[in-house]
Design a protein around this motif. Structure first.
Motif, PDB file in Angstrom:
ATOM      1  N   LYS A 216     -78.469 -16.500 -48.430  1.00 34.25           N
ATOM      2  CA  LYS A 216     -79.137 -16.414 -46.959  1.00 34.25           C
ATOM      3  C   LYS A 216     -79.178 -14.753 -46.845  1.00 34.25           C
ATOM      4  O   LYS A 216     -78.424 -14.026 -47.004  1.00 34.25           O
ATOM      5  CB  LYS A 216     -78.374 -16.954 -45.869  1.00 34.25           C
ATOM      6  N   ILE A 217     -80.425 -14.484 -46.433  1.00 32.77           N
ATOM      7  CA  ILE A 217     -80.531 -12.922 -46.120  1.00 32.77           C
ATOM      8  C   ILE A 217     -80.744 -12.816 -44.553  1.00 32.77           C
ATOM      9  O   ILE A 217     -81.187 -13.218 -43.706  1.00 32.77           O
ATOM     10  CB  ILE A 217     -82.327 -12.627 -46.570  1.00 32.77           C
ATOM     11  N   ALA A 218     -79.629 -11.561 -44.392  1.00 33.84           N
ATOM     12  CA  ALA A 218     -79.522 -11.105 -42.924  1.00 33.84           C
ATOM     13  C   ALA A 218     -80.271  -9.774 -42.828  1.00 33.84           C
ATOM     14  O   ALA A 218     -79.980  -9.133 -44.076  1.00 33.84           O
ATOM     15  CB  ALA A 218     -78.210 -11.077 -42.611  1.00 33.84           C
ATOM     16  N   LYS A 219     -81.092  -9.533 -41.888  1.00 33.79           N
ATOM     17  CA  LYS A 219     -81.780  -8.388 -41.713  1.00 33.79           C
ATOM     18  C   LYS A 219     -81.162  -7.557 -40.405  1.00 33.79           C
ATOM     19  O   LYS A 219     -80.796  -8.025 -39.626  1.00 33.79           O
ATOM     20  CB  LYS A 219     -83.350  -8.641 -41.400  1.00 33.79           C
ATOM     21  N   ILE A 220     -81.400  -6.199 -40.755  1.00 34.21           N
ATOM     22  CA  ILE A 220     -81.069  -5.230 -39.575  1.00 34.21           C
ATOM     23  C   ILE A 220     -81.973  -4.159 -39.621  1.00 34.21           C
ATOM     24  O   ILE A 220     -82.628  -3.697 -40.454  1.00 34.21           O
ATOM     25  CB  ILE A 220     -79.561  -4.646 -39.790  1.00 34.21           C
ATOM     26  N   LYS A 221     -82.650  -4.340 -38.180  1.00 30.51           N
ATOM     27  CA  LYS A 221     -83.769  -3.336 -37.897  1.00 30.51           C
ATOM     28  C   LYS A 221     -83.281  -2.097 -37.066  1.00 30.51           C
ATOM     29  O   LYS A 221     -82.662  -2.640 -35.990  1.00 30.51           O
ATOM     30  CB  LYS A 221     -85.137  -3.942 -37.539  1.00 30.51           C
ATOM     31  N   TYR A 222     -84.008  -1.177 -37.182  1.00 32.52           N
ATOM     32  CA  TYR A 222     -83.739   0.111 -36.050  1.00 32.52           C
ATOM     33  C   TYR A 222     -84.479  -0.142 -34.837  1.00 32.52           C
ATOM     34  O   TYR A 222     -85.574  -0.719 -34.886  1.00 32.52           O
ATOM     35  CB  TYR A 222     -84.142   1.508 -36.733  1.00 32.52           C
ATOM     36  N   LYS A 223     -83.895  -0.056 -33.862  1.00 34.30           N
ATOM     37  CA  LYS A 223     -84.453  -0.231 -32.465  1.00 34.30           C
ATOM     38  C   LYS A 223     -84.318   1.087 -31.703  1.00 34.30           C
ATOM     39  O   LYS A 223     -85.300   1.440 -31.136  1.00 34.30           O
ATOM     40  CB  LYS A 223     -83.532  -1.322 -31.649  1.00 34.30           C
ATOM     41  N   GLU A 224     -83.222   1.716 -31.488  1.00 34.54           N
ATOM     42  CA  GLU A 224     -83.302   2.840 -30.900  1.00 34.54           C
ATOM     43  C   GLU A 224     -81.966   3.981 -31.224  1.00 34.54           C
ATOM     44  O   GLU A 224     -80.987   3.373 -31.618  1.00 34.54           O
ATOM     45  CB  GLU A 224     -83.110   2.453 -29.200  1.00 34.54           C
ATOM     46  N   TYR A 225     -82.240   5.059 -31.017  1.00 35.73           N
ATOM     47  CA  TYR A 225     -81.122   6.161 -31.609  1.00 35.73           C
ATOM     48  C   TYR A 225     -80.828   6.845 -30.417  1.00 35.73           C
ATOM     49  O   TYR A 225     -81.319   7.388 -29.593  1.00 35.73           O
ATOM     50  CB  TYR A 225     -81.739   7.093 -32.524  1.00 35.73           C
ATOM     51  N   ILE A 226     -79.513   6.633 -29.770  1.00 33.75           N
ATOM     52  CA  ILE A 226     -78.908   7.285 -28.700  1.00 33.75           C
ATOM     53  C   ILE A 226     -77.909   8.682 -29.205  1.00 33.75           C
ATOM     54  O   ILE A 226     -76.790   8.349 -29.571  1.00 33.75           O
ATOM     55  CB  ILE A 226     -78.129   6.445 -27.734  1.00 33.75           C
ATOM     56  N   PRO A 227     -78.506   9.872 -29.112  1.00 31.52           N
ATOM     57  CA  PRO A 227     -77.607  10.767 -29.940  1.00 31.52           C
ATOM     58  C   PRO A 227     -76.430  11.304 -28.906  1.00 31.52           C
ATOM     59  O   PRO A 227     -76.601  11.027 -27.656  1.00 31.52           O
ATOM     60  CB  PRO A 227     -78.638  11.977 -29.940  1.00 31.52           C
ATOM     61  N   ASP A 228     -75.416  11.795 -29.355  1.00 29.81           N
ATOM     62  CA  ASP A 228     -74.268  12.021 -28.967  1.00 29.81           C
ATOM     63  C   ASP A 228     -73.473  10.987 -27.859  1.00 29.81           C
ATOM     64  O   ASP A 228     -72.994  11.452 -26.782  1.00 29.81           O
ATOM     65  CB  ASP A 228     -74.453  13.140 -27.993  1.00 29.81           C
ATOM     66  N   ALA A 229     -73.757   9.638 -28.472  1.00 30.10           N
ATOM     67  CA  ALA A 229     -73.199   8.622 -27.363  1.00 30.10           C
ATOM     68  C   ALA A 229     -71.715   8.671 -27.391  1.00 30.10           C
ATOM     69  O   ALA A 229     -71.066   9.273 -28.315  1.00 30.10           O
ATOM     70  CB  ALA A 229     -73.691   7.317 -27.970  1.00 30.10           C
ATOM     71  N   GLN A 230     -71.281   8.385 -26.396  1.00 26.71           N
ATOM     72  CA  GLN A 230     -69.839   8.280 -25.981  1.00 26.71           C
ATOM     73  C   GLN A 230     -69.421   6.995 -25.487  1.00 26.71           C
ATOM     74  O   GLN A 230     -70.005   6.440 -24.558  1.00 26.71           O
ATOM     75  CB  GLN A 230     -69.092   9.442 -25.315  1.00 26.71           C
ATOM     76  N   LYS A 231     -68.171   6.420 -25.782  1.00 27.26           N
ATOM     77  CA  LYS A 231     -67.525   5.204 -25.201  1.00 27.26           C
ATOM     78  C   LYS A 231     -67.053   5.559 -23.934  1.00 27.26           C
ATOM     79  O   LYS A 231     -66.014   6.676 -24.098  1.00 27.26           O
ATOM     80  CB  LYS A 231     -66.551   4.158 -26.469  1.00 27.26           C
ATOM     81  N   THR A 232     -67.225   4.865 -22.898  1.00 23.92           N
ATOM     82  CA  THR A 232     -66.436   5.247 -21.590  1.00 23.92           C
ATOM     83  C   THR A 232     -66.020   3.819 -21.045  1.00 23.92           C
ATOM     84  O   THR A 232     -66.603   2.737 -21.187  1.00 23.92           O
ATOM     85  CB  THR A 232     -67.298   6.041 -20.489  1.00 23.92           C
ATOM     86  N   LEU A 233     -64.760   4.055 -20.207  1.00 19.43           N
ATOM     87  CA  LEU A 233     -64.486   2.868 -19.586  1.00 19.43           C
ATOM     88  C   LEU A 233     -64.888   2.814 -18.271  1.00 19.43           C
ATOM     89  O   LEU A 233     -64.915   3.896 -17.533  1.00 19.43           O
ATOM     90  CB  LEU A 233     -62.781   2.809 -19.544  1.00 19.43           C
ATOM     91  N   ILE A 234     -65.305   1.768 -17.743  1.00 22.53           N
ATOM     92  CA  ILE A 234     -65.933   1.275 -16.356  1.00 22.53           C
ATOM     93  C   ILE A 234     -65.045   0.507 -15.586  1.00 22.53           C
ATOM     94  O   ILE A 234     -64.551  -0.530 -16.266  1.00 22.53           O
ATOM     95  CB  ILE A 234     -67.267   1.071 -16.151  1.00 22.53           C
ATOM     96  N   GLU A 235     -64.555   1.006 -14.347  1.00 26.49           N
ATOM     97  CA  GLU A 235     -63.560   0.261 -13.557  1.00 26.49           C
ATOM     98  C   GLU A 235     -64.173  -1.067 -13.217  1.00 26.49           C
ATOM     99  O   GLU A 235     -65.364  -1.031 -12.867  1.00 26.49           O
ATOM    100  CB  GLU A 235     -62.913   0.775 -12.469  1.00 26.49           C
ATOM    101  N   ASP A 236     -63.419  -2.326 -13.376  1.00 25.40           N
ATOM    102  CA  ASP A 236     -63.965  -3.563 -12.993  1.00 25.40           C
ATOM    103  C   ASP A 236     -62.852  -4.608 -12.442  1.00 25.40           C
ATOM    104  O   ASP A 236     -61.751  -4.596 -12.925  1.00 25.40           O
ATOM    105  CB  ASP A 236     -64.695  -4.238 -14.317  1.00 25.40           C
ATOM    106  N   PRO A 237     -63.002  -4.714 -11.195  1.00 27.41           N
ATOM    107  CA  PRO A 237     -62.004  -5.698 -10.415  1.00 27.41           C
ATOM    108  C   PRO A 237     -61.404  -6.762 -11.337  1.00 27.41           C
ATOM    109  O   PRO A 237     -60.455  -7.345 -10.967  1.00 27.41           O
ATOM    110  CB  PRO A 237     -62.620  -5.903  -9.182  1.00 27.41           C
ATOM    111  N   ASN A 238     -62.557  -7.451 -11.995  1.00 28.65           N
ATOM    112  CA  ASN A 238     -62.088  -8.611 -12.895  1.00 28.65           C
ATOM    113  C   ASN A 238     -61.960  -8.050 -14.240  1.00 28.65           C
ATOM    114  O   ASN A 238     -61.789  -9.189 -15.143  1.00 28.65           O
ATOM    115  CB  ASN A 238     -63.314  -9.464 -13.020  1.00 28.65           C
ATOM    116  N   GLY A 239     -61.964  -6.942 -14.578  1.00 31.27           N
ATOM    117  CA  GLY A 239     -61.401  -6.646 -16.002  1.00 31.27           C
ATOM    118  C   GLY A 239     -59.881  -6.626 -16.425  1.00 31.27           C
ATOM    119  O   GLY A 239     -59.297  -7.186 -15.530  1.00 31.27           O
ATOM    120  N   ILE A 240     -59.818  -6.301 -17.709  1.00 31.04           N
ATOM    121  CA  ILE A 240     -58.325  -6.510 -18.165  1.00 31.04           C
ATOM    122  C   ILE A 240     -57.951  -4.930 -18.450  1.00 31.04           C
ATOM    123  O   ILE A 240     -58.757  -4.062 -18.499  1.00 31.04           O
ATOM    124  CB  ILE A 240     -58.534  -7.216 -19.563  1.00 31.04           C
TER     125      ILE A 240
END
Length: 207
Positions: free
Chosen positions: A148-172
């Motif tokens: 079975k062939i799985a494909k991946i295609k380029y959609k968008e490049y976000i340079p210098d991306a960083q993971k950040t935490l966002i406060e959520d009252p219902n989060g963990i």
């Protein structure tokens, strides 16, 4: 001779552009747009051919033209050296602690990695790819998973991306921290409640 002058100007302007692009957009963008571009490689090949051709055309192999021969030969050696480094050489980083040995090197080349786990088996594919901030980054990849062939295609490049935490009252509960050990460089870790991270010298867990 006119062609060589034109090629030299193109080579000089392109090299200068590469310097400015690297300064403004980073090393990877400069390599993607200029240094590894096919047209830049073609310019260098044509330069070498023209330099060698002019040496024979103008009969420079004489005592009175030794300076011209040395100049042309020096340019050719530089370009050939660059070609050897580009196509035969290998660049990477090897961490070796004092008194220790290592047989692992981390490549300096950039890759797009694609992997998945199906019924305990890991399927993976990779392709060399320099991501540029100012040009197209389009690519397609395929991964054969038991027929079975799985494909991946380029959609968008976000340079210098960083993971950040966002406060959520219902989060963990989560924690974002930087750790530094004698065995590794500083690394950023993100733990959710109940998760554990092994830093080789200590085990860190949240709740």
């Amino acid at each position: 001779m006119e062609l060589m002058i034109i090629l030299t100007i193109i080579f000089g302007v392109a090299s200068a552009m590469g310097t400015f692009i690297e300064n403004d957009h980073g090393t990877e963008t400069a390599w993607a747009v200029i240094y590894t571009a096919k047209w830049f490689e073609l310019v260098q090949i044509l330069l070498v051919i023209n330099l060698i051709g002019n040496m024979f055309k103008y009969n420079m192999f004489r005592k009175d033209k030794i300076p011209q021969v040395l100049f042309h030969s020096g340019f050719i050696v530089v370009l050939l050296g660059a070609a050897i480094t580009r196509y035969i050489g290998y660049e990477g980083i090897m961490h070796i602690r004092e008194g220790k040995t290592s047989n692992t090197i981390r490549s300096s080349d950039s890759y797009v990695l694609f992997d998945t786990r199906v019924e305990g088996k890991i399927y993976a594919a990779e392709t060399p790819k320099l991501m540029s901030k100012i040009s197209s980054n389009d690519f397609d990849m395929q991964l054969d998973i038991d027929g079975k062939i799985a494909k991946i295609k380029y959609k968008e490049y976000i340079p210098d991306a960083q993971k950040t935490l966002i406060e959520d009252p219902n989060g963990i509960p989560m924690i974002d921290m930087t750790i530094l050990t004698q065995l590794s460089n500083p690394s950023q870790i993100l733990l959710k409640a109940g998760e554990t991270h092994d830093s080789k010298t200590a085990i860190i867990s949240l709740n």
